[in-house]
Design an enzyme around this catalytic site. Structure first.
Site, PDB file in Angstrom:
ATOM      1  N   GLU A  26      -3.009  -4.135   8.332  1.00 43.23           N
ATOM      2  CA  GLU A  26      -4.270  -3.577   8.824  1.00 43.23           C
ATOM      3  C   GLU A  26      -5.064  -4.668   9.528  1.00 43.23           C
ATOM      4  O   GLU A  26      -4.957  -5.849   9.178  1.00 43.23           O
ATOM      5  CB  GLU A  26      -5.067  -3.028   7.624  1.00 43.23           C
ATOM      6  CG  GLU A  26      -6.425  -2.475   7.994  1.00 43.23           C
ATOM      7  CD  GLU A  26      -7.066  -1.661   6.862  1.00 43.23           C
ATOM      8  OE1 GLU A  26      -6.499  -1.622   5.758  1.00 43.23           O
ATOM      9  OE2 GLU A  26      -8.142  -1.076   7.110  1.00 43.23           O
ATOM     10  N   ASN A  71      -8.664   1.855   6.289  1.00 43.79           N
ATOM     11  CA  ASN A  71     -10.045   2.247   6.580  1.00 43.79           C
ATOM     12  C   ASN A  71     -10.445   1.847   7.998  1.00 43.79           C
ATOM     13  O   ASN A  71     -11.260   2.513   8.636  1.00 43.79           O
ATOM     14  CB  ASN A  71     -10.990   1.596   5.568  1.00 43.79           C
ATOM     15  CG  ASN A  71     -10.741   2.085   4.141  1.00 43.79           C
ATOM     16  OD1 ASN A  71     -10.150   3.139   3.931  1.00 43.79           O
ATOM     17  ND2 ASN A  71     -11.180   1.325   3.164  1.00 43.79           N
ATOM     18  N   ASN A 171      -6.573   8.431   7.803  1.00 46.45           N
ATOM     19  CA  ASN A 171      -6.385   7.598   6.617  1.00 46.45           C
ATOM     20  C   ASN A 171      -7.391   7.996   5.541  1.00 46.45           C
ATOM     21  O   ASN A 171      -8.598   8.106   5.834  1.00 46.45           O
ATOM     22  CB  ASN A 171      -6.622   6.120   6.971  1.00 46.45           C
ATOM     23  CG  ASN A 171      -6.535   5.230   5.746  1.00 46.45           C
ATOM     24  OD1 ASN A 171      -5.464   5.026   5.188  1.00 46.45           O
ATOM     25  ND2 ASN A 171      -7.669   4.713   5.288  1.00 46.45           N
ATOM     26  N   GLU A 172      -6.912   8.233   4.339  1.00 45.75           N
ATOM     27  CA  GLU A 172      -7.769   8.489   3.165  1.00 45.75           C
ATOM     28  C   GLU A 172      -8.978   9.366   3.520  1.00 45.75           C
ATOM     29  O   GLU A 172     -10.133   9.009   3.247  1.00 45.75           O
ATOM     30  CB  GLU A 172      -8.224   7.165   2.539  1.00 45.75           C
ATOM     31  CG  GLU A 172      -7.062   6.387   1.940  1.00 45.75           C
ATOM     32  CD  GLU A 172      -7.462   5.175   1.102  1.00 45.75           C
ATOM     33  OE1 GLU A 172      -8.631   4.751   1.160  1.00 45.75           O
ATOM     34  OE2 GLU A 172      -6.583   4.652   0.381  1.00 45.75           O
ATOM     35  N   TYR A 243      -3.634   1.822  -6.149  1.00 43.27           N
ATOM     36  CA  TYR A 243      -3.733   0.381  -6.401  1.00 43.27           C
ATOM     37  C   TYR A 243      -3.840   0.146  -7.901  1.00 43.27           C
ATOM     38  O   TYR A 243      -4.419   0.956  -8.624  1.00 43.27           O
ATOM     39  CB  TYR A 243      -4.937  -0.203  -5.657  1.00 43.27           C
ATOM     40  CG  TYR A 243      -4.710  -0.225  -4.157  1.00 43.27           C
ATOM     41  CD1 TYR A 243      -3.954  -1.221  -3.580  1.00 43.27           C
ATOM     42  CD2 TYR A 243      -5.221   0.779  -3.336  1.00 43.27           C
ATOM     43  CE1 TYR A 243      -3.707  -1.257  -2.209  1.00 43.27           C
ATOM     44  CE2 TYR A 243      -4.990   0.764  -1.967  1.00 43.27           C
ATOM     45  CZ  TYR A 243      -4.224  -0.261  -1.409  1.00 43.27           C
ATOM     46  OH  TYR A 243      -3.987  -0.273  -0.056  1.00 43.27           O
ATOM     47  N   GLU A 291       0.439   3.432   0.782  1.00 45.20           N
ATOM     48  CA  GLU A 291      -0.322   2.259   0.320  1.00 45.20           C
ATOM     49  C   GLU A 291      -0.117   2.145  -1.182  1.00 45.20           C
ATOM     50  O   GLU A 291      -0.491   3.057  -1.930  1.00 45.20           O
ATOM     51  CB  GLU A 291      -1.813   2.388   0.632  1.00 45.20           C
ATOM     52  CG  GLU A 291      -2.167   2.189   2.082  1.00 45.20           C
ATOM     53  CD  GLU A 291      -3.680   2.143   2.328  1.00 45.20           C
ATOM     54  OE1 GLU A 291      -4.422   1.629   1.461  1.00 45.20           O
ATOM     55  OE2 GLU A 291      -4.097   2.638   3.386  1.00 45.20           O
TER      56      GLU A 291
HETATM   57  O1  AHR Z   1      -5.365  -1.661   1.845  1.00 52.09           O
HETATM   58  C1  AHR Z   1      -6.737  -1.799   1.750  1.00 52.09           C
HETATM   59  C2  AHR Z   1      -7.497  -0.485   1.893  1.00 52.09           C
HETATM   60  O2  AHR Z   1      -7.221   0.327   0.795  1.00 52.09           O
HETATM   61  C3  AHR Z   1      -7.117   0.387   3.070  1.00 52.09           C
HETATM   62  O3  AHR Z   1      -7.808   0.036   4.220  1.00 52.09           O
HETATM   63  C4  AHR Z   1      -7.545   1.744   2.619  1.00 52.09           C
HETATM   64  O4  AHR Z   1      -6.774   2.767   3.200  1.00 52.09           O
HETATM   65  C5  AHR Z   1      -7.429   1.692   1.110  1.00 52.09           C
HETATM   66  O5  AHR Z   1      -8.578   2.145   0.493  1.00 52.09           O
END
Ligand code: AHR
Length: 504
Positions: A26, A71, A171-172, A243, A291
């Protein structure tokens, strides 16, 4: 303590899609600038790309790289990143409160992908922009010359279309933090219209619609149902993100989180099936887990930049998690989960690849090195290709907040396409016990131990840094043996192992 696994040649989950070992880059922090691109670096190639990083990425054999966000993409104008560099505007990046020079855009990224031998997966801005920009971008990237945008691409130095197959529709979009955040209905409708439009351009594109940003979102998993009901027939994959963090310093709970990942995948697999049934569809949408990674070490140090207290810095140190040995165990468990769920997870992207929550770190003008997490990713990408096996696992376990009876032995098995190798990836989650592993091998014929690599014998906090890049590295194991169809090995407490058998 003992664990008994049965591996039978005919008990298979299915062919692992090579895209399971993808990654993500990114425009964030130093991922691009001084990560992959640093024209003044001693190893820089003619395009200004760091060759030391290219070599490490090549070693990982990454099949596909998602770009340019994240993001970031939700307020990105792709046109800013093409054309003569000196004319490209500097923009304020609203996602990470930084300045974007646009020195790198789709052309430079494509050249870098060629250099590392990977495929591009491009994300489209469906936050601040919409359908018109999406179709223009796809025409610019893939359209023939003789079209308006194809000719613009040619004028910018590239006559041949880039031929990008994979496109992320935003994205998201479920995240309130996202520029242009939408409700599931708003997004599902837009995604369907964008997908239809892109298909009118090229029906063979692989289109990825946004699922949940994580399984703790209040809209999960209703988001997936609603979005898919809008666009099921028009898309190929639904994207999930997750994550992992050990904020409470509880290793047992931390290492159990891959069970939560497994449940997340299972729930969305069922949601896909539900919508498929509602639609009376023959089509099977699959999951792009585009991700995933550990992300928490850098949270406190990032706060000021993200809050705007440092103005709009260009490529500051952001999300630079220094991973420890415990995180390498976690990444081993995550990859095992993807292999075991490779029936539905077709694409997965470690987020990210360089400097930003990444297996590869760099110092500006200096070295590049492998974080602890590099190794389980490397082993899975190198040897986790072929058929995933449906292993029968008998392991002692423990109860956690996210799941009961979390097995101390986390294992996946892969039989390669030639039928010549059988590889096991194994994590021992036990804090103090060596586990005697027995794998009953059925239907594979004669086998010998071809390779055995171990990550163990260091503290959970041990990390690789600029000044000590080799603190955590794999060592050759010596405990694995095969006799009479039985693989045996000793798994030290808190360890990762890769055992590769050669089959006769
Ligand atoms: O990878 C970091 C961020 O995590 C990315 O920009 C976003 O898509 C997610 O929230």
């Amino acid at each position: 303590m003992k664990a008994t696994i049965t591996a039978h040649r005919d008990y298979r989950i299915g062919a692992i899609d090579g895209r399971l070992y993808g990654a993500f880059l990114e425009h964030l922090g130093r991922a691009i600038y001084s990560g992959v691109y640093e024209p003044s670096h001693p190893t820089a190639d003619a395009n200004g790309m760091r060759r030391d990083v290219i070599d490490l990425v090549r070693e990982l054999n990454v099949p596909i790289v998602r770009y340019p966000g994240g993001n970031f993409v939700s307020a990105y104008n792709w046109e800013d990143g093409v054309g003569p560099r000196e004319k490209r505007p500097t923009r304020l990046d609203l996602a990470w409160h930084t300045s974007e020079s646009n020195a790198v855009g789709v052309h430079e990224f494509a050249d870098w992908c060629d250099a590392v031998g990977t495929e591009m997966m491009l994300a489209i801005n469906l936050g601040s922009r919409g359908l018109d920009e999406a179709r223009n971008l796809v025409e610019y990237v893939n359209g023939p010359t003789g079209s308006y945008w194809g000719d613009q691409r040619k004028a910018n130095g590239r006559a041949e279309p880039f031929g990008v197959k994979h496109w992320c529709l935003g994205n998201e979009m479920d995240g309130p933090w996202q520029v242009g955040h939408k409700t599931a209905h708003e997004y599902g409708r837009l995604a369907n219209e964008v997908a239809k439009t892109l298909r009118a351009f090229d029906n063979s594109l692989q289109l990825i619609v946004c699922g949940s940003s994580n399984s703790d979102m209040t809209t999960y998993p209703e988001w997936e149902r609603v979005v898919l009901e809008h666009c099921y027939e028009a898309v190929d994959h639904i994207s999930l993100h997750m994550y992992f963090a050990n904020r409470t310093k509880n290793t047992a709970e931390y290492l159990a989180l891959s069970e939560k990942l497994d449940a997340y995948i299972g729930t969305i697999a069922s949601t896909i099936e539900f919508v498929r049934a509602v639609k009376r569809s023959r089509k099977r949408v699959t999951i792009s887990f585009d991700e995933w990674n550990v992300w928490y070490h850098s949270n406190a140090q990032d706060r000021d930049v993200l809050a705007g207290a440092k103005g709009w810095p260009h490529a500051p140190r952001l999300l630079e998690d220094i991973y420890n040995f415990e995180d390498a165990l976690q990444v081993g468990c995550i990859l095992n989960t993807f292999i075991r769920r490779s029936d539905i997870v077709r694409i997965a992207c470690i987020a990210q690849l360089v400097n930003v929550i990444a297996p590869i770190m760099t110092e500006p003008k200096g070295a590049a090195w492998r974080q602890t997490t590099y190794y389980p990713y490397y082993f899975a990408s190198a040897f986790g290709r072929g058929e995933a096996l449906r292993l029968a696992v008998e392991s002692p376990g423990y109860d956690s907040q996210v799941a009961d009876n979390v097995p101390y032995v986390d294992i996946s098995g892969v039989h390669d396409a030639e039928g010549a190798r059988l590889t096991f990836f194994i994590v021992n989650r036990h804090p103090s016990e060596t586990i005697d592993l027995e794998v009953i091998l059925q239907g594979f014929g004669a086998a010998t131990v071809g390779d055995h690599q171990v990550l163990a014998g260091v503290t959970l906090e041990a990390a690789n840094t600029l000044s000590a890049p080799l603190t955590v590295t794999p060592k050759k194991g010596s405990s694995a043996a095969v006799a009479d169809g039985l693989l045996t090995a000793r798994l030290p407490p808190y360890s990762y192992q890769m055992i590769r058998l050669s089959l006769a």
